[in-house]
Design an enzyme around this catalytic site. Structure first.
Site, PDB file in Angstrom:
ATOM      1  NE  ARG A  81      -2.291  -1.106   3.679  1.00 43.50           N
ATOM      2  CZ  ARG A  81      -1.866  -0.184   4.512  1.00 43.50           C
ATOM      3  NH1 ARG A  81      -2.018   1.098   4.240  1.00 43.50           N
ATOM      4  NH2 ARG A  81      -1.270  -0.527   5.649  1.00 43.50           N
TER       5      ARG A  81
ATOM      6  CE  LYS B  28      -6.607  -3.818   4.425  1.00 41.01           C
ATOM      7  NZ  LYS B  28      -7.409  -4.367   5.539  1.00 41.01           N
TER       8      LYS B  28
ATOM      9  CG  HIS C   6      -8.126  -3.849  10.163  1.00 42.24           C
ATOM     10  ND1 HIS C   6      -6.832  -3.400  10.260  1.00 42.24           N
ATOM     11  CD2 HIS C   6      -8.148  -4.668   9.089  1.00 42.24           C
ATOM     12  CE1 HIS C   6      -6.097  -3.929   9.286  1.00 42.24           C
ATOM     13  NE2 HIS C   6      -6.880  -4.705   8.569  1.00 42.24           N
TER      14      HIS C   6
ATOM     15  CB  SER D 275      -1.198  -5.970   7.201  1.00 45.02           C
ATOM     16  OG  SER D 275      -0.536  -6.862   6.359  1.00 45.02           O
TER      17      SER D 275
ATOM     18  CE  LYS E  87      -6.656  -8.230  10.007  1.00 42.80           C
ATOM     19  NZ  LYS E  87      -5.267  -7.816   9.758  1.00 42.80           N
ATOM     20  CB  THR E  88      -5.233 -14.311   7.257  1.00 42.68           C
ATOM     21  OG1 THR E  88      -5.713 -13.056   6.784  1.00 42.68           O
ATOM     22  CG2 THR E  88      -5.624 -15.396   6.267  1.00 42.68           C
TER      23      THR E  88
ATOM     24  CG  ASP F  41      -8.381  -7.710   6.491  1.00 35.45           C
ATOM     25  OD1 ASP F  41      -7.649  -7.613   7.484  1.00 35.45           O
ATOM     26  OD2 ASP F  41      -8.379  -6.876   5.568  1.00 35.45           O
TER      27      ASP F  41
ATOM     28  NE  ARG G 119      -0.545  -8.728   1.961  1.00 36.53           N
ATOM     29  CZ  ARG G 119      -1.203  -8.513   3.069  1.00 36.53           C
ATOM     30  NH1 ARG G 119      -2.269  -9.222   3.363  1.00 36.53           N
ATOM     31  NH2 ARG G 119      -0.811  -7.569   3.910  1.00 36.53           N
TER      32      ARG G 119
END
Length: 510
Positions: free
Chosen positions: A54, A194, A213, A231, A235-236, A250, A315
């Site tokens: 990003r 995003k 988030h 990130s 989380k994933t 997410d 990713r």
């Protein structure tokens, strides 16, 4: 399917327009156009060039008169409406001369809060990304001539930064009045994802809902767990649990009826991905999924998930249906447990701690973690940061607005909050090592199943947190971060420094 009338969006395409193609058809177009390669797993592998993460310094919110008073301009970079219109005009002219791929989709699994989307992309793999990450439209939604929001993704556009008043040739710009998002100059698909989360972080609170988030899963008894974090904090990984159904990895909303997934797919980091440690994610990366910046063997086309050749921030995007034990509705009841995930680069935070209600609000406002290498342009190694609400780059409104929504819900439903550290132990980055994933999973499981309710707790002398002294499947010395350091005095200095940073950050919200 006939192409929609893009003139409604100011576009006058002279080339082919492909609308709502199947996944295989989009893969064929991406290969035909040389946008990507096929991995031996069947996944489509794309490279994003110079932007492999990003670009927060290139993100703008248009200062539309009807919304200007709502936006927190201390955290959002303004762009004048006329400046946005000039950029949009350039982007429309560029797009109109290109082959285009249109993908209609939706956000928010709760039909009461659903948002329809239209992605117009110059690249087939970006359309496939949108198809994988967002929810599929219903037949009635496809019949609508104009969706709620338009996303124009044109990575080939390069603006004149000096002339257009931009930070660089890249622009990710959001106009709430025009209900339009422009993603220009970057191939990194995460900007598309995003940007939708950013607009929902305004739209949902305006409706009285809490955007989060976080990832979410649900147990056999209907017990929902939330995992907040930036990130790279897990989380994933942690929500993909074979013993629980995945609601989403997410982004979620919390309404008066419970939680719902904002998306329809997952976007996982793949660096050092293995079938042994993360089997659900590993097995999801087959035909129909997308790999970003993952090097392939030139002969076998086998992905090298250990390589950082292009970026640390490799990713994968895939539909949530690729996870066998997902929750088909994308919804769940009110949470029974909340976890705040932090990736502590200093190696001084306990691996798990129980938070009081006040501590929960303090940690939510601080959002301490590390920016893991590659998640943003210029980040080469983990760097300590404080990100309000674990989502600062995506918050159009003031952090206190989100904190109030969380506090209301935690209080109303008596939800316990745990701090779970997935970062370093035995020293900071470069000295210690990441906390063993197996230990993290064991601590998580113990908190979810109530096995920590009966063990003694000690109060951490630096951070004042309640830390369990025992946990099934975890060596006792792992639970005490100071004991894991070879040099106790060095730990004390590092811990005191981080505690002082917490206090400095909290002072901003006093």
């Amino acid at each position: 399917m006939p192409a929609p009338d893009l003139s409604r969006h100011g576009l006058a395409p002279t080339g082919p327009v492909h609308a709502n193609l199947s996944g295989p058809a989009l893969v064929e177009h991406a290969l035909r156009r040389g946008e990507a390669q096929l991995a031996d797993t069947g996944a489509l592998d794309a490279l994003t060039g110079e932007r492999t993460a990003r670009s927060p310094d290139d993100k703008y919110t248009v200062s539309d008169p009807s919304f200007e008073a709502e936006i927190d301009w201390t955290r959002n970079r303004p762009l004048a409406p006329d400046a946005f219109d000039r950029l949009l005009k350039q982007a429309r002219e560029y797009a109109s001369s290109r082959e285009l791929f249109v993908q209609d989709a939706a956000a928010c699994a709760d039909p009461r809060h659903r948002l329809t989307l239209r992605v117009v992309a110059e690249q087939a793999w970006h359309a496939l990304f949108a198809k994988s990450l967002f929810l599929p439209p219903t037949p009635a939604e496809l019949d609508r001539s104009i969706p709620d929001w338009l996303i124009l993704a044109v990575p080939g556009v390069r603006f004149d930064a000096a002339k257009d008043g931009l930070n660089s040739p890249v622009a990710i710009a959001i106009s709430f009045e025009r209900k339009t998002i422009l993603v220009a100059g970057t191939h990194y698909a995460g900007e598309i994802k995003k940007s939708i989360f950013t607009i929902l972080n305004a739209i949902l609170p305006w409706r009285g809902l809490f955007p989060m988030h976080c990832s979410a899963n649900v147990g056999a008894a209907g017990d929902v767990a939330l995992f907040f974090g930036l990130s790279g904090t897990g989380k994933t990984t942690l929500s993909a649990d074979p013993e629980r159904r995945l609601i989403g990895d997410d982004e979620h909303g919390w309404s008066d009826q419970g939680v719902f997934n904002i998306e329809g797919g997952c976007y996982a980091k793949t660096i050092r991905l293995s079938a042994e440690k993360e089997p659900q994610i590993y097995n999801a990366l087959r035909f129909g999924s997308i790999l970003e910046n993952v090097p392939l063997d030139p002969v076998t086309r086998r992905p090298d998930y250990d390589s950082q050749r292009y970026t640390e921030n490799t990713r994968a995007a895939y539909p949530i249906q690729s996870i066998p034990n997902h929750e088909p509705s994308g919804r769940g009841g009110h949470p029974k447990t909340v976890f705040f995930l932090t990736c502590d680069a200093f190696g001084v935070m306990p691996p798990i701690a129980r938070l009081t209600p006040k501590q929960a609000m303090d940690h939510f406002l601080c959002g301490y973690t590390a920016k893991v290498a590659g998640t943003e342009v210029g980040v080469k190694e983990p760097k300590a940061t404080f990100s309000a609400c674990f989502a600062a780059p995506f918050l159009p409104l003031a952090p206190r607005r989100y904190a109030a929504l969380l506090e209301e819900r935690l209080t109303a439903h008596s939800v316990p909050v745990w701090l779970l550290n997935t970062g370093w132990t035995g020293g900071g980055y470069g000295v210690g090592q990441r906390i063993n994933l197996g230990y993290t999973r064991a601590m998580l499981r113990a908190a979810l199943t109530g096995k920590l309710d009966t063990v003694p707790f000690r109060t951490d002398p630096v951070f004042g947190l309640a830390v369990p002294t025992a946990c099934p499947g975890v060596p006792s010395e792992v639970l005490d971060p100071r004991a894991a350091w070879a040099d106790g005095a060095a730990y004390d200095r590092a811990a005191a420094d981080l505690a002082a940073r917490f206090q400095t950050t909290l002072a901003k919200y006093a």
